[in-house]
Design a protein around this motif. Structure first.
Motif, mmCIF file in Angstrom:
data_model
loop_
_atom_site.group_PDB
_atom_site.id
_atom_site.type_symbol
_atom_site.label_atom_id
_atom_site.label_comp_id
_atom_site.label_asym_id
_atom_site.label_seq_id
_atom_site.Cartn_x
_atom_site.Cartn_y
_atom_site.Cartn_z
ATOM 1 N N PHE A 54 19.098 33.643 100.593
ATOM 2 C CA PHE A 54 19.348 34.694 101.571
ATOM 3 C C PHE A 54 20.440 34.218 102.535
ATOM 4 O O PHE A 54 20.440 33.056 102.949
ATOM 5 N N VAL A 55 21.365 35.116 102.851
ATOM 6 C CA VAL A 55 22.443 34.782 103.783
ATOM 7 C C VAL A 55 22.478 35.807 104.904
ATOM 8 O O VAL A 55 22.047 36.957 104.737
ATOM 9 N N LYS A 56 22.993 35.376 106.031
ATOM 10 C CA LYS A 56 23.144 36.254 107.185
ATOM 11 C C LYS A 56 24.571 36.791 107.257
ATOM 12 O O LYS A 56 25.493 36.191 106.701
ATOM 13 N N ILE A 105 30.157 32.107 102.234
ATOM 14 C CA ILE A 105 29.542 32.182 100.902
ATOM 15 C C ILE A 105 30.468 31.696 99.790
ATOM 16 O O ILE A 105 29.996 31.344 98.710
ATOM 17 N N ALA A 106 31.791 31.675 100.036
ATOM 18 C CA ALA A 106 32.730 31.365 98.956
ATOM 19 C C ALA A 106 34.107 31.089 99.532
ATOM 20 O O ALA A 106 34.307 31.100 100.759
ATOM 21 N N ALA A 107 35.071 30.857 98.616
ATOM 22 C CA ALA A 107 36.464 30.667 99.014
ATOM 23 C C ALA A 107 37.366 31.551 98.169
ATOM 24 O O ALA A 107 37.109 31.772 96.976
ATOM 25 N N VAL A 108 38.407 32.073 98.786
ATOM 26 C CA VAL A 108 39.383 32.933 98.116
ATOM 27 C C VAL A 108 40.051 32.169 96.980
ATOM 28 O O VAL A 108 40.326 30.968 97.087
ATOM 29 N N GLY A 109 40.328 32.879 95.877
ATOM 30 C CA GLY A 109 41.004 32.258 94.756
ATOM 31 C C GLY A 109 41.829 33.245 93.965
ATOM 32 O O GLY A 109 42.158 34.346 94.452
#
Length: 272
Positions: free
Chosen positions: A232-234, A239-243
């Motif tokens: 679960f995230v707020k 959450i990630a990195a651009v690619g």
């Protein structure tokens, strides 16, 4: 006699105070346009009929409905309460004109996939469909105010007709946001991670975030997937990195939204 009069007075008050025709349905949020959505509020577990599809409101009396790219014109919605009362409304859905976008320089294998990867593509598509078929019982979709998952220049929009190396493709379902490779991607609203893949054929690094009630965000072409399924995230959490993985010609985030199996315009959820 006194008790009888008290009872009669009480009954009279009940009949006077109750409206003759109670309003069953309230549409608390609406984007009445192709690619838009509406949020219905009514008695818990009421039944809704819209566009030949049946829905059931949740235990708190809410329902989200997506409007596809092609939906427009006058559309009828009806609701039946648990007690059997029925109310109908007509909604006017405004049509949209979509841009044409030509994307060149895409590797040929990502435009016309070789036979040996067709089964892989089909299996990945099924995995995504299966994930979105499960409706999470969370309220993030209506309690959080959605924000942009990354800042940058908009290079692609929802609904546009796409041509890859001159060949017609499917419409573009997301918002392309140009940003440097490695730039942080943040959750636009809270939810549960239901898919986290490093390398899908078309979308590369991919995350699907379930905001509840069938409302999903999908993030494509990621260089790094920094969450796990079940987490679960707020809102605002990394959450990630651009690619530029999968079918991509440069670093950017492709952010998409679905309501159940209907692809909607993520930009319409931004209120900040």
């Amino acid at each position: 006699m006194l008790n009888y009069l008290k009872c009669a007075f009480t009954l009279c008050c009940i009949f006077v105070c109750l409206p003759l025709s109670a309003k069953l349905i309230t549409i608390t949020e609406k984007q009445y346009q192709s690619g838009g959505y509406l949020v219905v509020q009514a008695a818990p577990y009421s039944m809704v009929e819209f566009l030949d599809t049946s829905y059931t409101l949740d235990a708190k009396g809410y329902l989200s409905i997506g409007l596809s790219r092609e939906v427009s014109g006058n559309k009828r919605i009806s609701i039946t309460s648990p007690s059997g009362e029925v109310e109908r409304k007509t909604l006017r859905i405004t049509p949209r004109k979509y841009k044409v976008q030509r994307v060149n320089g895409v590797p040929t294998s990502r435009v016309t996939p070789p036979a040996e990867v067709v089964k892989r593509i089909q299996a990945e598509a099924k995995k995504v469909r299966d994930v979105r078929a499960k409706i999470g019982d969370y309220d993030y979709w209506r309690t959080d105010v959605f924000q942009w998952p990354v800042q940058g220049r908009i290079t692609g929009v929802y609904g546009s007709e796409r041509f890859y190396n001159g060949k017609a493709g499917s419409p573009h379902w997301g918002i392309d946001i140009a940003a440097p490779k490695g730039e942080s991607v943040y959750a636009p609203a809270g939810g549960k991670i239901v898919l986290a893949e490093e390398d899908l054929y078309y979308s590369g690094g991919t995350i699907i975030l379930d905001h509840g009630a069938g409302v999903f965000s999908t993030f494509l072409h990621l260089s790094s997937v920094d969450v796990k399924v079940g987490q679960f995230v707020k809102k605002g959490e990394h959450i990630a990195a651009v690619g530029s993985t999968g079918r991509s010609t440069g670093p950017h985030l492709d952010w998409r939204m679905n309501i159940r199996d209907v692809r909607v315009d993520a930009a319409l959820w931004i209120k900040e």
